[in-house]
Design an enzyme around this catalytic site. Sequence first.
Site, PDB file in Angstrom:
ATOM      1  N   GLY A 120       0.971  -1.156  -0.021  1.00 53.84           N
ATOM      2  CA  GLY A 120       0.191   0.199   0.440  1.00 53.84           C
ATOM      3  C   GLY A 120       1.255   1.433   0.307  1.00 53.84           C
ATOM      4  O   GLY A 120       0.335   2.395  -0.556  1.00 53.84           O
TER       5      GLY A 120
ATOM      6  N   ARG B 251       7.351   1.607   0.925  1.00 56.75           N
ATOM      7  CA  ARG B 251       7.473   0.136   1.294  1.00 56.75           C
ATOM      8  C   ARG B 251       8.168  -0.249  -0.171  1.00 56.75           C
ATOM      9  O   ARG B 251       8.651  -1.241  -0.437  1.00 56.75           O
ATOM     10  CB  ARG B 251       6.137  -0.379   2.169  1.00 56.75           C
ATOM     11  CG  ARG B 251       6.595  -1.520   2.338  1.00 56.75           C
ATOM     12  CD  ARG B 251       5.399  -2.578   2.910  1.00 56.75           C
ATOM     13  NE  ARG B 251       5.619  -1.825   4.996  1.00 56.75           N
ATOM     14  CZ  ARG B 251       4.732  -1.724   5.266  1.00 56.75           C
ATOM     15  NH1 ARG B 251       4.020  -2.488   5.237  1.00 56.75           N
ATOM     16  NH2 ARG B 251       4.677  -0.541   6.474  1.00 56.75           N
TER      17      ARG B 251
ATOM     18  N   ARG C 165       2.496  10.926  -8.213  1.00 56.69           N
ATOM     19  CA  ARG C 165       1.614  11.327  -7.435  1.00 56.69           C
ATOM     20  C   ARG C 165       2.554  10.895  -6.099  1.00 56.69           C
ATOM     21  O   ARG C 165       2.393  10.129  -4.695  1.00 56.69           O
ATOM     22  CB  ARG C 165       0.756  10.600  -7.799  1.00 56.69           C
ATOM     23  CG  ARG C 165      -0.309  11.615  -8.055  1.00 56.69           C
ATOM     24  CD  ARG C 165      -1.636  10.797  -7.740  1.00 56.69           C
ATOM     25  NE  ARG C 165      -2.982  11.419  -8.819  1.00 56.69           N
ATOM     26  CZ  ARG C 165      -3.907  12.546  -8.176  1.00 56.69           C
ATOM     27  NH1 ARG C 165      -4.663  12.540  -7.107  1.00 56.69           N
ATOM     28  NH2 ARG C 165      -4.736  13.287  -9.439  1.00 56.69           N
TER      29      ARG C 165
ATOM     30  N   ARG D 126      -0.746  -8.746  -3.610  1.00 57.52           N
ATOM     31  CA  ARG D 126      -0.472  -7.677  -3.008  1.00 57.52           C
ATOM     32  C   ARG D 126      -0.205  -7.970  -1.533  1.00 57.52           C
ATOM     33  O   ARG D 126      -0.508  -9.302  -1.566  1.00 57.52           O
ATOM     34  CB  ARG D 126      -2.157  -7.052  -2.589  1.00 57.52           C
ATOM     35  CG  ARG D 126      -2.769  -5.981  -1.649  1.00 57.52           C
ATOM     36  CD  ARG D 126      -3.820  -5.219  -1.550  1.00 57.52           C
ATOM     37  NE  ARG D 126      -4.037  -6.135   0.423  1.00 57.52           N
ATOM     38  CZ  ARG D 126      -3.585  -4.489   1.319  1.00 57.52           C
ATOM     39  NH1 ARG D 126      -2.434  -3.286   0.603  1.00 57.52           N
ATOM     40  NH2 ARG D 126      -3.926  -4.485   2.571  1.00 57.52           N
TER      41      ARG D 126
ATOM     42  N   SER E 280      -1.092  -5.154   5.486  1.00 52.98           N
ATOM     43  CA  SER E 280      -1.551  -5.652   6.890  1.00 52.98           C
ATOM     44  C   SER E 280      -2.922  -5.564   6.252  1.00 52.98           C
ATOM     45  O   SER E 280      -3.782  -4.583   5.844  1.00 52.98           O
ATOM     46  CB  SER E 280      -0.557  -4.359   7.331  1.00 52.98           C
ATOM     47  OG  SER E 280      -0.980  -3.339   7.289  1.00 52.98           O
TER      48      SER E 280
ATOM     49  N   ASP F   1      -3.044  -5.220  13.652  1.00 51.97           N
ATOM     50  CA  ASP F   1      -3.736  -4.929  14.903  1.00 51.97           C
ATOM     51  C   ASP F   1      -4.295  -6.214  14.966  1.00 51.97           C
ATOM     52  O   ASP F   1      -5.111  -7.166  13.560  1.00 51.97           O
ATOM     53  CB  ASP F   1      -4.471  -3.676  14.260  1.00 51.97           C
ATOM     54  CG  ASP F   1      -4.980  -3.725  13.438  1.00 51.97           C
ATOM     55  OD1 ASP F   1      -4.248  -3.505  12.245  1.00 51.97           O
ATOM     56  OD2 ASP F   1      -6.734  -3.505  13.241  1.00 51.97           O
TER      57      ASP F   1
ATOM     58  N   ARG G 235       7.510  -6.298  13.753  1.00 54.48           N
ATOM     59  CA  ARG G 235       6.733  -5.243  12.614  1.00 54.48           C
ATOM     60  C   ARG G 235       7.691  -6.079  11.582  1.00 54.48           C
ATOM     61  O   ARG G 235       6.997  -6.505  10.400  1.00 54.48           O
ATOM     62  CB  ARG G 235       6.533  -3.791  12.617  1.00 54.48           C
ATOM     63  CG  ARG G 235       5.489  -3.464  12.049  1.00 54.48           C
ATOM     64  CD  ARG G 235       5.288  -1.806  12.038  1.00 54.48           C
ATOM     65  NE  ARG G 235       4.766  -1.867  13.044  1.00 54.48           N
ATOM     66  CZ  ARG G 235       2.971  -1.963  13.015  1.00 54.48           C
ATOM     67  NH1 ARG G 235       2.343  -1.682  12.063  1.00 54.48           N
ATOM     68  NH2 ARG G 235       2.553  -1.404  14.151  1.00 54.48           N
TER      69      ARG G 235
END
Length: 235
Positions: A23, A27, A46, A90, A93, A206, A220
């Site tokens: 996303g 990353r 962008r 994809r 998270s 989460d 993480r």
Amino acid sequence: MSIPTPHINAKLGDFAETVLMPGDPKRSKMIAEKFLEDAVLVNDVRGVQGYTGTYKGKRVSVMASGMGQPAIGIYSYELFAFYDVKNIIRIGSCGSIDPELHLQDIVIAQGACTNGFYASQYKLPGTFAPIASYELLEKAVNEARKSGANFKVGNILSSDTFYDDAQSGLDWCKMGVLGIEMESAALYCNAARLGKNALCICTVSDSLNHPDEVMTAEERQESLLKMIEIALEIA
Ligand code: HPA
């Protein structure tokens, strides 16, 4: 529509057959720098960074999707329809819904439910069930087993709301939905409509069931790297 598209300023052939899609644009840069050899920046419209390089000798691209179904809907459509991309994986998270899932676990999305209306554009006389490419799914499961990661395969929920007034995420638990994220259903719809392949792999960042769970920055990073390696191995 011709190339370059409104959102991707690359030439035909700049992208590999398989694109990994996190996303977050940062990353995308991290994956290119850490995992790909000879990575070249092929898109920066962008700030949505896209790179193409090689992993273990195989050409592979990585480009960010941004957040939400409208964003991944645009980028995955343009890659599939105008840049000859065949596979989009994809790597994201999710929040866990299944009580057996905990932070750092991996969810491989066999199917994607949604509270959104992305599929209404197809004007079908019923409800479309967005599913992953079986071929990519099978490979991901094999790689996940090899990696020793704790993982589950099943349905996820692609929600159009992160801050949900009704807090309805856990309602999907009774249907066996594993986790909640915001992109996969649109990605799977585009793949189906255009005859391409898509898969979503998520790490649990989460937990809706265990809101007190926290992970360290190292944990993480560790779970993230495991997921990225699974995706790169199947690319
Ligand atoms: N909700 C929606 N999307 C998410 C979440 C969540 O709790 N966690 C990671 N992506």
